[in-house]
Design a protein around this motif. Structure first.
Motif, PDB file in Angstrom:
ATOM      1  N   ILE A   1       2.678  -7.532  -1.504  1.00  0.00           N
ATOM      2  CA  ILE A   1       3.361  -6.304  -1.911  1.00  0.00           C
ATOM      3  C   ILE A   1       4.738  -6.632  -2.451  1.00  0.00           C
ATOM      4  CG2 ILE A   1       4.403  -4.171  -1.044  1.00  0.00           C
ATOM      5  CD1 ILE A   1       1.989  -3.963   0.884  1.00  0.00           C
ATOM      6  N   LYS A   2       5.450  -7.508  -1.769  1.00  0.00           N
ATOM      7  CA  LYS A   2       6.804  -7.881  -2.183  1.00  0.00           C
ATOM      8  C   LYS A   2       6.813  -8.527  -3.563  1.00  0.00           C
ATOM      9  CE  LYS A   2      10.777 -10.612  -0.741  1.00  0.00           C
ATOM     10  NZ  LYS A   2      11.277 -11.590   0.226  1.00  0.00           N
ATOM     11  N   GLU A   3       5.817  -9.363  -3.834  1.00  0.00           N
ATOM     12  CA  GLU A   3       5.742 -10.059  -5.119  1.00  0.00           C
ATOM     13  C   GLU A   3       5.069  -9.224  -6.207  1.00  0.00           C
ATOM     14  OE1 GLU A   3       3.922 -13.829  -4.444  1.00  0.00           O
ATOM     15  OE2 GLU A   3       5.563 -14.525  -3.149  1.00  0.00           O
ATOM     16  N   GLY A   4       4.609  -8.033  -5.847  1.00  0.00           N
ATOM     17  CA  GLY A   4       3.998  -7.150  -6.843  1.00  0.00           C
ATOM     18  C   GLY A   4       2.573  -7.510  -7.209  1.00  0.00           C
ATOM     19  N   GLU A   5       1.898  -8.292  -6.371  1.00  0.00           N
ATOM     20  CA  GLU A   5       0.532  -8.719  -6.658  1.00  0.00           C
ATOM     21  C   GLU A   5      -0.514  -7.878  -5.916  1.00  0.00           C
ATOM     22  OE1 GLU A   5       0.243 -12.862  -5.777  1.00  0.00           O
ATOM     23  OE2 GLU A   5       1.877 -13.404  -7.124  1.00  0.00           O
ATOM     24  N   TRP A   6      -0.084  -6.971  -5.069  1.00  0.00           N
ATOM     25  CA  TRP A   6      -1.026  -6.202  -4.260  1.00  0.00           C
ATOM     26  C   TRP A   6      -1.699  -5.102  -5.072  1.00  0.00           C
ATOM     27  CZ3 TRP A   6      -3.686  -6.484   0.023  1.00  0.00           C
ATOM     28  CH2 TRP A   6      -4.217  -5.330   0.592  1.00  0.00           C
ATOM     29  N   ASP A   7      -0.960  -4.492  -5.979  1.00  0.00           N
ATOM     30  CA  ASP A   7      -1.492  -3.361  -6.736  1.00  0.00           C
ATOM     31  C   ASP A   7      -2.407  -3.836  -7.844  1.00  0.00           C
ATOM     32  OD1 ASP A   7      -0.098  -1.424  -5.280  1.00  0.00           O
ATOM     33  OD2 ASP A   7       1.714  -1.825  -6.429  1.00  0.00           O
ATOM     34  N   ASN A   8      -3.670  -3.530  -7.703  1.00  0.00           N
ATOM     35  CA  ASN A   8      -4.632  -3.756  -8.782  1.00  0.00           C
ATOM     36  C   ASN A   8      -5.626  -2.614  -8.740  1.00  0.00           C
ATOM     37  OD1 ASN A   8      -6.393  -4.323  -6.702  1.00  0.00           O
ATOM     38  ND2 ASN A   8      -6.349  -6.508  -7.007  1.00  0.00           N
ATOM     39  N   LYS A   9      -6.478  -2.551  -9.686  1.00  0.00           N
ATOM     40  CA  LYS A   9      -7.385  -1.412  -9.782  1.00  0.00           C
ATOM     41  C   LYS A   9      -8.741  -1.683  -9.154  1.00  0.00           C
ATOM     42  CE  LYS A   9      -4.916   0.364 -13.501  1.00  0.00           C
ATOM     43  NZ  LYS A   9      -4.421   0.955 -14.446  1.00  0.00           N
ATOM     44  N   GLU A  10      -8.840  -2.777  -8.403  1.00  0.00           N
ATOM     45  CA  GLU A  10     -10.090  -3.111  -7.744  1.00  0.00           C
ATOM     46  C   GLU A  10      -9.968  -2.841  -6.255  1.00  0.00           C
ATOM     47  OE1 GLU A  10     -11.216  -7.099  -8.620  1.00  0.00           O
ATOM     48  OE2 GLU A  10     -10.827  -6.879 -10.733  1.00  0.00           O
ATOM     49  N   PHE A  11     -11.009  -2.349  -5.661  1.00  0.00           N
ATOM     50  CA  PHE A  11     -11.097  -2.137  -4.224  1.00  0.00           C
ATOM     51  C   PHE A  11      -9.958  -1.265  -3.689  1.00  0.00           C
ATOM     52  CE2 PHE A  11     -12.694  -6.514  -5.086  1.00  0.00           C
ATOM     53  CZ  PHE A  11     -14.038  -6.233  -4.943  1.00  0.00           C
ATOM     54  N   ILE A  12      -9.662  -0.178  -4.361  1.00  0.00           N
ATOM     55  CA  ILE A  12      -8.548   0.679  -3.969  1.00  0.00           C
ATOM     56  C   ILE A  12      -8.786   1.276  -2.590  1.00  0.00           C
ATOM     57  CG2 ILE A  12      -7.279   2.784  -4.550  1.00  0.00           C
ATOM     58  CD1 ILE A  12      -7.810   2.085  -7.494  1.00  0.00           C
ATOM     59  N   LYS A  13      -9.991   1.784  -2.344  1.00  0.00           N
ATOM     60  CA  LYS A  13     -10.304   2.388  -1.039  1.00  0.00           C
ATOM     61  C   LYS A  13     -10.206   1.343   0.073  1.00  0.00           C
ATOM     62  CE  LYS A  13     -11.473   6.531  -2.419  1.00  0.00           C
ATOM     63  NZ  LYS A  13     -10.701   7.694  -2.118  1.00  0.00           N
ATOM     64  N   THR A  14     -10.687   0.140  -0.196  1.00  0.00           N
ATOM     65  CA  THR A  14     -10.629  -0.922   0.805  1.00  0.00           C
ATOM     66  C   THR A  14      -9.181  -1.288   1.104  1.00  0.00           C
ATOM     67  OG1 THR A  14     -12.709  -1.777  -0.085  1.00  0.00           O
ATOM     68  CG2 THR A  14     -11.470  -3.222   1.375  1.00  0.00           C
ATOM     69  N   GLN A  15      -8.349  -1.343   0.078  1.00  0.00           N
ATOM     70  CA  GLN A  15      -6.941  -1.648   0.283  1.00  0.00           C
ATOM     71  C   GLN A  15      -6.270  -0.583   1.146  1.00  0.00           C
ATOM     72  OE1 GLN A  15      -5.301  -2.020  -3.651  1.00  0.00           O
ATOM     73  NE2 GLN A  15      -5.710  -4.213  -3.741  1.00  0.00           N
ATOM     74  N   GLU A  16      -6.583   0.694   0.858  1.00  0.00           N
ATOM     75  CA  GLU A  16      -5.985   1.780   1.633  1.00  0.00           C
ATOM     76  C   GLU A  16      -6.421   1.711   3.096  1.00  0.00           C
ATOM     77  OE1 GLU A  16      -7.148   5.341  -0.382  1.00  0.00           O
ATOM     78  OE2 GLU A  16      -5.832   4.953  -2.091  1.00  0.00           O
ATOM     79  N   LYS A  17      -7.697   1.451   3.333  1.00  0.00           N
ATOM     80  CA  LYS A  17      -8.186   1.343   4.712  1.00  0.00           C
ATOM     81  C   LYS A  17      -7.561   0.158   5.434  1.00  0.00           C
ATOM     82  CE  LYS A  17     -12.658   3.561   3.990  1.00  0.00           C
ATOM     83  NZ  LYS A  17     -14.110   3.377   3.992  1.00  0.00           N
ATOM     84  N   LEU A  18      -7.391  -0.943   4.719  1.00  0.00           N
ATOM     85  CA  LEU A  18      -6.790  -2.133   5.315  1.00  0.00           C
ATOM     86  C   LEU A  18      -5.339  -1.874   5.700  1.00  0.00           C
ATOM     87  CD1 LEU A  18      -7.334  -5.076   6.053  1.00  0.00           C
ATOM     88  CD2 LEU A  18      -6.641  -5.714   3.764  1.00  0.00           C
ATOM     89  N   LEU A  19      -4.599  -1.211   4.817  1.00  0.00           N
ATOM     90  CA  LEU A  19      -3.213  -0.867   5.133  1.00  0.00           C
ATOM     91  C   LEU A  19      -3.136   0.071   6.332  1.00  0.00           C
ATOM     92  CD1 LEU A  19      -1.720  -0.328   1.557  1.00  0.00           C
ATOM     93  CD2 LEU A  19      -1.282  -2.229   3.094  1.00  0.00           C
ATOM     94  N   GLU A  20      -4.070   1.000   6.398  1.00  0.00           N
ATOM     95  CA  GLU A  20      -4.103   1.940   7.522  1.00  0.00           C
ATOM     96  C   GLU A  20      -4.437   1.221   8.830  1.00  0.00           C
ATOM     97  OE1 GLU A  20      -7.077   5.467   8.878  1.00  0.00           O
ATOM     98  OE2 GLU A  20      -6.429   5.497   6.780  1.00  0.00           O
ATOM     99  N   GLN A  21      -5.415   0.336   8.812  1.00  0.00           N
ATOM    100  CA  GLN A  21      -5.812  -0.389  10.017  1.00  0.00           C
ATOM    101  C   GLN A  21      -4.708  -1.318  10.514  1.00  0.00           C
ATOM    102  OE1 GLN A  21      -8.613  -0.355  11.998  1.00  0.00           O
ATOM    103  NE2 GLN A  21      -9.166   1.500  10.881  1.00  0.00           N
ATOM    104  N   LEU A  22      -3.993  -1.942   9.594  1.00  0.00           N
ATOM    105  CA  LEU A  22      -2.937  -2.872   9.974  1.00  0.00           C
ATOM    106  C   LEU A  22      -1.600  -2.168  10.187  1.00  0.00           C
ATOM    107  CD1 LEU A  22      -3.802  -5.816   7.585  1.00  0.00           C
ATOM    108  CD2 LEU A  22      -4.206  -5.688  10.032  1.00  0.00           C
ATOM    109  N   GLN A  23      -1.572  -0.851   9.998  1.00  0.00           N
ATOM    110  CA  GLN A  23      -0.391  -0.020  10.198  1.00  0.00           C
ATOM    111  C   GLN A  23       0.780  -0.492   9.345  1.00  0.00           C
ATOM    112  OE1 GLN A  23       0.159  -0.158  14.422  1.00  0.00           O
ATOM    113  NE2 GLN A  23      -1.549   1.203  14.828  1.00  0.00           N
ATOM    114  N   ILE A  24       0.482  -0.738   8.081  1.00  0.00           N
ATOM    115  CA  ILE A  24       1.510  -1.119   7.122  1.00  0.00           C
ATOM    116  C   ILE A  24       1.842   0.123   6.310  1.00  0.00           C
ATOM    117  CG2 ILE A  24       2.084  -2.549   5.124  1.00  0.00           C
ATOM    118  CD1 ILE A  24       0.131  -4.632   6.199  1.00  0.00           C
TER     119      ILE A  24
END
Length: 154
Positions: free
Chosen positions: A69-92
Motif C-alpha cells: 500500500i505504501k509503495e502504491g502497488e496494492w491497487d490493481n483491478k484484479e481480485f478486488i473482492k478478495t483484497q477487500e476481504k483480506l483487508l477486513e480479516q487482517l483489520q487493516i
C-alpha cells in the motif's frame, strides 16, 4: 520423476534460492500435468481441486500488505473482492483515496503547474514589451532564452 527431483535438488544446492526453487517446481509440475497425464486424470477432483487453501502468517501478511500500500502497488483491478476481504480479516484500515504515493505525485504536478504559470506570465509580459517596440539588451535576450529552455525542459 526421480531424475527431475534430483535435478531440482541440485539446483537448490547451487544457488540456494527459494524463489528459483518454487519457479522450477511449478514448471516441472505444469509439464507433468500437461504432457504425462491422461485427460481423464486431469479431471480428477482429488488431484486438482477447484479451491486450494493457502496458510500464511497473519503478521507477515499484514506487514507485506502495508508495504504494498505504501509503495502504491496494492491497487490493481484484479481480485478486488478478495483484497477487500483480506483487508477486513487482517483489520487493516485504509482509505483508497488517501494513497501517499498518489498524493506526492499530485503535489509535484501542482508545483510544476505553478512554475509553468509563472513562466507563462513572464512570457506574456515580454510579449507586451515586444509589441511596444522596446529594444532588448543581450542580457535580457539571454534571460528570455533561459526561460524558454526551462519551459521546454519541464
Amino acid at each position: 520423476m526421480n531424475l527431475l527431483i534430483g535435478l531440482l535438488n541440485i539446483a537448490i544446492e547451487e544457488d540456494n534460492n527459494r524463489v528459483s526453487y518454487l519457479i522450477q517446481k511449478a514448471e516441472i509440475l505444469a509439464e507433468i500435468e500437461l504432457f504425462y497425464l491422461l485427460p481423464h486424470q486431469r479431471r480428477w477432483q482429488t488431484w486438482f481441486p477447484e479451491v486450494i487453501h493457502y496458510y500464511a502468517d497473519a503478521d507477515k501478511t499484514q506487514i507485506e500488505i502495508k508495504r504494498l500500500i505504501k509503495e502504491g502497488e496494492w491497487d490493481n483491478k484484479e481480485f478486488i473482492k478478495t483484497q477487500e476481504k483480506l483487508l477486513e480479516q487482517l483489520q487493516i484500515k485504509r482509505n483508497p483515496n488517501g494513497n501517499v504515493v498518489i498524493s506526492e505525485k499530485l503535489s509535484a504536478l501542482e508545483k510544476l503547474e505553478k512554475s509553468h504559470c509563472e513562466i507563462l506570465e513572464k512570457l506574456d509580459k515580454l510579449g507586451t514589451l515586444e509589441k511596444s517596440h522596446l529594444v532588448f539588451t543581450d542580457h535580457e535576450l539571454n534571460k528570455i532564452e533561459k526561460l524558454l529552455e526551462e519551459m521546454h525542459a519541464k
